[in-house]
Scaffold this active site. Structure first.
Site, PDB file in Angstrom:
ATOM      1  N   ASP A  17       8.412 -27.186 -15.405  1.00  0.00           N
ATOM      2  CA  ASP A  17       9.590 -26.673 -14.695  1.00  0.00           C
ATOM      3  C   ASP A  17       9.605 -27.123 -13.242  1.00  0.00           C
ATOM      4  OD1 ASP A  17       9.951 -25.455 -17.097  1.00  0.00           O
ATOM      5  OD2 ASP A  17       9.604 -23.411 -16.389  1.00  0.00           O
ATOM      6  N   THR A  19       4.867 -28.721 -26.945  1.00  0.00           N
ATOM      7  CA  THR A  19       4.012 -29.919 -26.922  1.00  0.00           C
ATOM      8  C   THR A  19       3.102 -29.926 -25.696  1.00  0.00           C
ATOM      9  OG1 THR A  19       5.869 -31.022 -25.849  1.00  0.00           O
ATOM     10  CG2 THR A  19       5.594 -31.425 -28.195  1.00  0.00           C
ATOM     11  N   ASP A  20       3.475 -29.154 -24.659  1.00  0.00           N
ATOM     12  CA  ASP A  20       2.749 -29.251 -23.383  1.00  0.00           C
ATOM     13  C   ASP A  20       1.291 -28.839 -23.518  1.00  0.00           C
ATOM     14  OD1 ASP A  20       3.542 -26.610 -23.811  1.00  0.00           O
ATOM     15  OD2 ASP A  20       4.173 -26.242 -21.747  1.00  0.00           O
ATOM     16  N   GLY A  60      17.460 -15.835 -17.063  1.00  0.00           N
ATOM     17  CA  GLY A  60      17.121 -15.506 -18.448  1.00  0.00           C
ATOM     18  C   GLY A  60      17.665 -16.469 -19.482  1.00  0.00           C
ATOM     19  N   ALA A  61      18.237 -17.593 -19.041  1.00  0.00           N
ATOM     20  CA  ALA A  61      18.789 -18.554 -20.009  1.00  0.00           C
ATOM     21  C   ALA A  61      17.847 -19.739 -20.221  1.00  0.00           C
ATOM     22  CB  ALA A  61      20.155 -19.041 -19.533  1.00  0.00           C
ATOM     23  N   SER A  69      14.987 -22.023 -15.776  1.00  0.00           N
ATOM     24  CA  SER A  69      13.955 -22.004 -14.759  1.00  0.00           C
ATOM     25  C   SER A  69      14.432 -21.776 -13.327  1.00  0.00           C
ATOM     26  CB  SER A  69      13.170 -23.292 -14.843  1.00  0.00           C
ATOM     27  OG  SER A  69      11.840 -22.957 -14.885  1.00  0.00           O
TER      28      SER A  69
END
Length: 383
Positions: free
Chosen positions: A168, A33-34, A118-119, A122
């Protein structure tokens, strides 16, 4: 973690500094949506980065990454950029502050983190926010929090080669315990909403598929293009529409014959997702976690079937959540791998986790990873 950082700092620099921390983040709802001018709904989490820092009276930064067991030393001019990618985050923050007129001197630092890499939580934003917040305070620069988030974002753009949005870094700087933040990606207005699932008898759990499919960047650009195509078509009848955020399903249906079936599906997902974020905010103000969960499932369906950014592993985890009566579950992040985020009633938690691990391992030959997350405060100095 603090002890480990402190021990290394003393060993390397024979002194003690001040401690600062910034968190990673989750996004409860509001995916893709950003860049469509819509809303995102992140929260800071109880996992992040911690650094010990002390000015050293020179023009040099001496930094040690405990997790990578690596040391870097660099100056503060553009030509001094370090080779190591982790050190470029710290260097970039320094440079972005200097570009804004901030007077920074050299400093010594050691740092470590417990944000899983990597999950999709951030870790890089946590690192940038830790140093932006710390240097602002240590060198008494009086930079406001919004600018600190932008410094982190500009570091990604200019020194790390990642053209990210602001979410983030914003969540890492502005996080507030027990609250999620609805951020308007167009105006950057924000509002806190209460979110304390533990008090209502729920847990928030991430299940990491431990896969990352390679489609991501080309697929991302293609979807962005689809959204822009639809906006251009709608604009002919409705010149006021600048982003899909300004469009309604009625407007989309008016141009159905003028856009490809694929572009139509992409736009349908985005318009519905922007509305889901607003619906979840309303539900949280009433303490209605059932509706929150229902909207999360709606997002997963949209990302899987309309935006087509899910993958077999994530759909499988989502199906197991449904079978186990989990209140809400969806893919978190851009897609093609990573985690599902799950809102689980405490009395269903053990059975869900056991089934997810057993069935996923049987099907894909490796276990998922599990992270329980608690919504926590943003960048801060530690006592």
């Amino acid at each position: 973690m603090k002890e480990k950082i402190s021990k290394k700092f003393e060993e390397l620099f024979n002194t003690t500094g001040a401690f600062y921390a910034s968190p990673g983040r989750i996004n409860l709802i509001g995916e893709h949506t950003d860049y469509n001018g819509g809303f995102v709904f992140p929260g800071a989490i109880d996992k992040g980065m911690i650094a010990e820092i002390k000015p050293n009276g020179t023009g040099k930064v001496r930094a040690f990454s405990i997790d990578l067991n690596d040391y870097a030393e660099f100056g503060l001019t553009e030509e001094d950029a370090p080779k190591a990618s982790w050190a470029r985050y710290i260097f970039g923050v320094c440079r972005e502050i200097i570009k804004r007129g901030g007077n920074i001197q050299g400093f010594d630092t050691t740092f470590a983190g417990d944000v899983p890499l990597g999950a999709g939580m951030s870790s890089s934003a946590a690192l940038e926010s830790t140093y932006a917040f710390a240097l602002n305070e240590i060198f008494e620069l009086n930079i406001d929090k919004f600018e600190l988030a932008k410094i982190g974002q500009a570091t990604e753009h200019n020194y790390c080669g990642v053209n990210c949005g602001i979410m983030d870094q914003f969540a890492s700087v502005f996080g507030k315990k027990g609250h999620l933040i609805r951020l308007d990606c167009r105006s950057l207005e924000y509002k806190y909403f209460p979110f304390d699932p533990e008090a209502a008898g729920y847990k928030l759990v991430l299940l990491d598929s431990v896969v990352k499919h390679e489609l991501a960047s080309s697929a991302y650009n293609k979807r962005r293009q689809s959204c822009e195509n639809v906006v251009a078509a709608i604009k002919r009848n409705h010149p006021e529409v600048e982003f899909l955020r300004d469009a309604t399903m009625e407007m989309l249906n008016e141009v159905k014959a003028d856009v490809s079936a694929e572009d139509y599906m992409r736009a349908e997902y985005v318009i519905e997702e922007i509305q889901r974020v607003l619906d979840v905010c309303d539900a949280l103000e009433k303490g209605d976690y059932e509706t929150v969960g229902e909207k999360m499932y709606g997002t997963h369906y949209g990302m899987s079937k309309l935006y087509e950014v899910s993958c077999e592993e994530l759909d499988f985890l989502n199906d197991i959540a449904k079978e186990c009566g989990v209140t809400g579950s969806r893919v978190m992040g851009g897609g093609f791998g990573g985690c599902t985020i799950n809102l689980v009633k405490e009395d269903k938690y053990d059975a869900f986790v056991a089934k997810a691990f057993a069935e996923y391992t049987k099907k894909f030959g490796h276990e998922p990873k599990l992270y329980n997350v608690v919504i926590s405060d943003g960048a801060r100095r530690l006592a």
